[in-house]
Design a protein around this motif. Sequence first.
Motif, PDB file in Angstrom:
ATOM      1  N   GLN A 168     -44.106  50.934  68.344  1.00  0.00           N
ATOM      2  CA  GLN A 168     -42.783  50.696  68.924  1.00  0.00           C
ATOM      3  C   GLN A 168     -41.776  50.403  67.816  1.00  0.00           C
ATOM      4  N   THR A 169     -40.648  51.096  67.837  1.00  0.00           N
ATOM      5  CA  THR A 169     -39.578  50.829  66.879  1.00  0.00           C
ATOM      6  C   THR A 169     -38.557  49.887  67.496  1.00  0.00           C
ATOM      7  N   TYR A 170     -37.744  49.268  66.638  1.00  0.00           N
ATOM      8  CA  TYR A 170     -36.699  48.331  67.074  1.00  0.00           C
ATOM      9  C   TYR A 170     -35.412  48.645  66.327  1.00  0.00           C
ATOM     10  N   PRO A 171     -34.785  49.790  66.608  1.00  0.00           N
ATOM     11  CA  PRO A 171     -33.565  50.176  65.885  1.00  0.00           C
ATOM     12  C   PRO A 171     -32.471  49.134  66.071  1.00  0.00           C
ATOM     13  N   ASN A 172     -31.691  48.935  65.024  1.00  0.00           N
ATOM     14  CA  ASN A 172     -30.671  47.889  65.040  1.00  0.00           C
ATOM     15  C   ASN A 172     -29.394  48.426  64.410  1.00  0.00           C
ATOM     16  N   GLY A 173     -28.244  48.191  65.037  1.00  0.00           N
ATOM     17  CA  GLY A 173     -26.964  48.631  64.489  1.00  0.00           C
ATOM     18  C   GLY A 173     -26.312  49.701  65.344  1.00  0.00           C
ATOM     19  N   LEU A 174     -24.983  49.741  65.273  1.00  0.00           N
ATOM     20  CA  LEU A 174     -24.216  50.666  66.112  1.00  0.00           C
ATOM     21  C   LEU A 174     -24.543  52.122  65.812  1.00  0.00           C
ATOM     22  N   ARG A 175     -24.796  52.451  64.561  1.00  0.00           N
ATOM     23  CA  ARG A 175     -25.055  53.844  64.200  1.00  0.00           C
ATOM     24  C   ARG A 175     -26.383  54.341  64.752  1.00  0.00           C
ATOM     25  N   LEU A 176     -27.241  53.435  65.183  1.00  0.00           N
ATOM     26  CA  LEU A 176     -28.554  53.819  65.684  1.00  0.00           C
ATOM     27  C   LEU A 176     -28.648  53.697  67.203  1.00  0.00           C
ATOM     28  N   ARG A 177     -27.507  53.749  67.900  1.00  0.00           N
ATOM     29  CA  ARG A 177     -27.512  53.577  69.355  1.00  0.00           C
ATOM     30  C   ARG A 177     -28.372  54.608  70.080  1.00  0.00           C
ATOM     31  N   ALA A 183     -35.815  53.892  72.164  1.00  0.00           N
ATOM     32  CA  ALA A 183     -36.787  52.816  71.952  1.00  0.00           C
ATOM     33  C   ALA A 183     -36.829  51.876  73.150  1.00  0.00           C
ATOM     34  N   CYS A 184     -35.648  51.606  73.721  1.00  0.00           N
ATOM     35  CA  CYS A 184     -35.571  50.713  74.881  1.00  0.00           C
ATOM     36  C   CYS A 184     -36.300  51.327  76.075  1.00  0.00           C
ATOM     37  N   ALA A 185     -36.104  52.632  76.299  1.00  0.00           N
ATOM     38  CA  ALA A 185     -36.774  53.308  77.413  1.00  0.00           C
ATOM     39  C   ALA A 185     -38.287  53.293  77.237  1.00  0.00           C
ATOM     40  N   ARG A 186     -38.725  53.501  75.994  1.00  0.00           N
ATOM     41  CA  ARG A 186     -40.166  53.495  75.714  1.00  0.00           C
ATOM     42  C   ARG A 186     -40.769  52.111  75.979  1.00  0.00           C
ATOM     43  N   LEU A 187     -40.092  51.066  75.504  1.00  0.00           N
ATOM     44  CA  LEU A 187     -40.600  49.711  75.705  1.00  0.00           C
ATOM     45  C   LEU A 187     -40.547  49.326  77.182  1.00  0.00           C
ATOM     46  N   HIS A 188     -39.476  49.725  77.886  1.00  0.00           N
ATOM     47  CA  HIS A 188     -39.360  49.420  79.314  1.00  0.00           C
ATOM     48  C   HIS A 188     -40.542  50.012  80.075  1.00  0.00           C
ATOM     49  N   ALA A 189     -40.899  51.274  79.756  1.00  0.00           N
ATOM     50  CA  ALA A 189     -42.016  51.922  80.445  1.00  0.00           C
ATOM     51  C   ALA A 189     -43.330  51.178  80.175  1.00  0.00           C
ATOM     52  N   TYR A 190     -43.501  50.702  78.945  1.00  0.00           N
ATOM     53  CA  TYR A 190     -44.724  49.975  78.592  1.00  0.00           C
ATOM     54  C   TYR A 190     -44.787  48.636  79.324  1.00  0.00           C
ATOM     55  N   LEU A 191     -43.662  47.943  79.385  1.00  0.00           N
ATOM     56  CA  LEU A 191     -43.609  46.667  80.098  1.00  0.00           C
ATOM     57  C   LEU A 191     -43.863  46.864  81.594  1.00  0.00           C
ATOM     58  N   LYS A 192     -43.301  47.924  82.138  1.00  0.00           N
ATOM     59  CA  LYS A 192     -43.479  48.204  83.566  1.00  0.00           C
ATOM     60  C   LYS A 192     -44.928  48.557  83.881  1.00  0.00           C
ATOM     61  N   LEU A 209     -34.107  43.893  71.846  1.00  0.00           N
ATOM     62  CA  LEU A 209     -34.632  45.061  72.542  1.00  0.00           C
ATOM     63  C   LEU A 209     -35.478  44.660  73.741  1.00  0.00           C
ATOM     64  N   VAL A 210     -36.248  43.597  73.626  1.00  0.00           N
ATOM     65  CA  VAL A 210     -37.057  43.126  74.748  1.00  0.00           C
ATOM     66  C   VAL A 210     -36.168  42.718  75.912  1.00  0.00           C
ATOM     67  N   ILE A 211     -35.100  41.980  75.637  1.00  0.00           N
ATOM     68  CA  ILE A 211     -34.193  41.567  76.715  1.00  0.00           C
ATOM     69  C   ILE A 211     -33.621  42.792  77.423  1.00  0.00           C
ATOM     70  N   ALA A 212     -33.203  43.804  76.630  1.00  0.00           N
ATOM     71  CA  ALA A 212     -32.649  45.024  77.230  1.00  0.00           C
ATOM     72  C   ALA A 212     -33.713  45.772  78.033  1.00  0.00           C
ATOM     73  N   ALA A 213     -34.934  45.845  77.515  1.00  0.00           N
ATOM     74  CA  ALA A 213     -35.999  46.598  78.181  1.00  0.00           C
ATOM     75  C   ALA A 213     -36.500  45.916  79.445  1.00  0.00           C
ATOM     76  N   LEU A 214     -36.263  44.623  79.590  1.00  0.00           N
ATOM     77  CA  LEU A 214     -36.720  43.897  80.775  1.00  0.00           C
ATOM     78  C   LEU A 214     -35.802  44.074  81.976  1.00  0.00           C
TER      79      LEU A 214
END
Length: 375
Positions: A168-177, A183-192, A209-214
């Motif tokens: 799992q990656t954790y991209p950070n910064g506006l240029r990596l939106r 990454a958020c979609a991937r983590l959300h699917a794993y959490l679900k 990213l965890v907060i967003a994926a939850l």
Amino acid sequence: LDAMGAGVPTISTVTGARGLGAEFRNGLVVVPDHDHDAFADHIIRLSKDADLRRSLGRAAFADAQRWNEGQLAALDRCLRGDAFAEVVHSRHACRRDRTRAPPFRRPDRRMKLLYTNFHSGSGGGHTTYIRELARGLSERHEVHVAAPEDSRLLREARGIPGLHAFAQTYPNGLRLRPARRRACARLHAYLKEHRFDIVHVNGSADHRLVIAALRGLHPRPLVVLTKHNTKPMRGMQHGWRARAGTDKVIAVCEFVRHQLSHTPYRRCRPETVYNGVDTAFYSPAEPADRVDARQLWIGSNAGTADYKGWTDLVEALALLTPDERGRIQVVIAGHPPSAAQREMLARSGLQDRFHFPGLLDDVRPMIARLDAGFV
């Protein structure tokens, strides 16, 4: 801490020792920050007194054993759920699934835990902290680790029986939106898919990213944050995270816990769970492995970042006489020095006294060779 576990005495500056309480400093010699004369004096003192080195080493190992007992007791308290009962609920409680009973209140229940870490590459102390907690908890619970594909943590987690490793990656910064959305979609699917009881985050990038994926998951897992460093945690973003996305905060030492008590995370009732010292994995070397009447070996496995303070040791050695310097060897494992740092070392004329073996998968042979550590 590794040196303590290996029964190696340590010379430390005040800053280097501030995470250790006075009761755990029996094998530690503390000198004022940037006091190179005091550092040099204690190096010479240890180099001339093998009995003192052995005495301090025995005291260091005894401290490591007590330290480890304290860590396990504090972690057990968190797992029982007592600490979660103390969290102050806010007006955002509806977002926090307040009605959900923390799984910790049923200690006989096998839980599902997810550890996250954003570091690529070595990961430093984060890797050690997460790996050892995950290893220990996997004996009683189902433990998953989510870290970048190229991280040492993920590689080592894959080699531990019973652990589940997820790239799992954790991209950070506006240029990596765009990358962050993926990454958020991937983590959300794993959490679900796995419906974890607890997600344990270890830095700002994975926390965000965890907060967003939850979002959209009900009930959501409890979120535990470990604070590993002394960087500031103030401002609106941290205020929001503390209220809407964090159930408990762990500090790795009392100094950090005190800092957290003056941040928005104070509502999460920060609790200290020390970085662990595995006194089965690390143990004092046989005296014959260290004795060398001609050389005193001093070392660290913390790498060469400027804030690690290893350049203070360069300044201290420069104060010794040529004969005294000739008896000292320094080994620093971890990330090697930069070109600028090597130039500084060359200007000091001490480059033949310093050795940089790089990143080591197992630091025990190096630590076993040391007469003293430094911080």
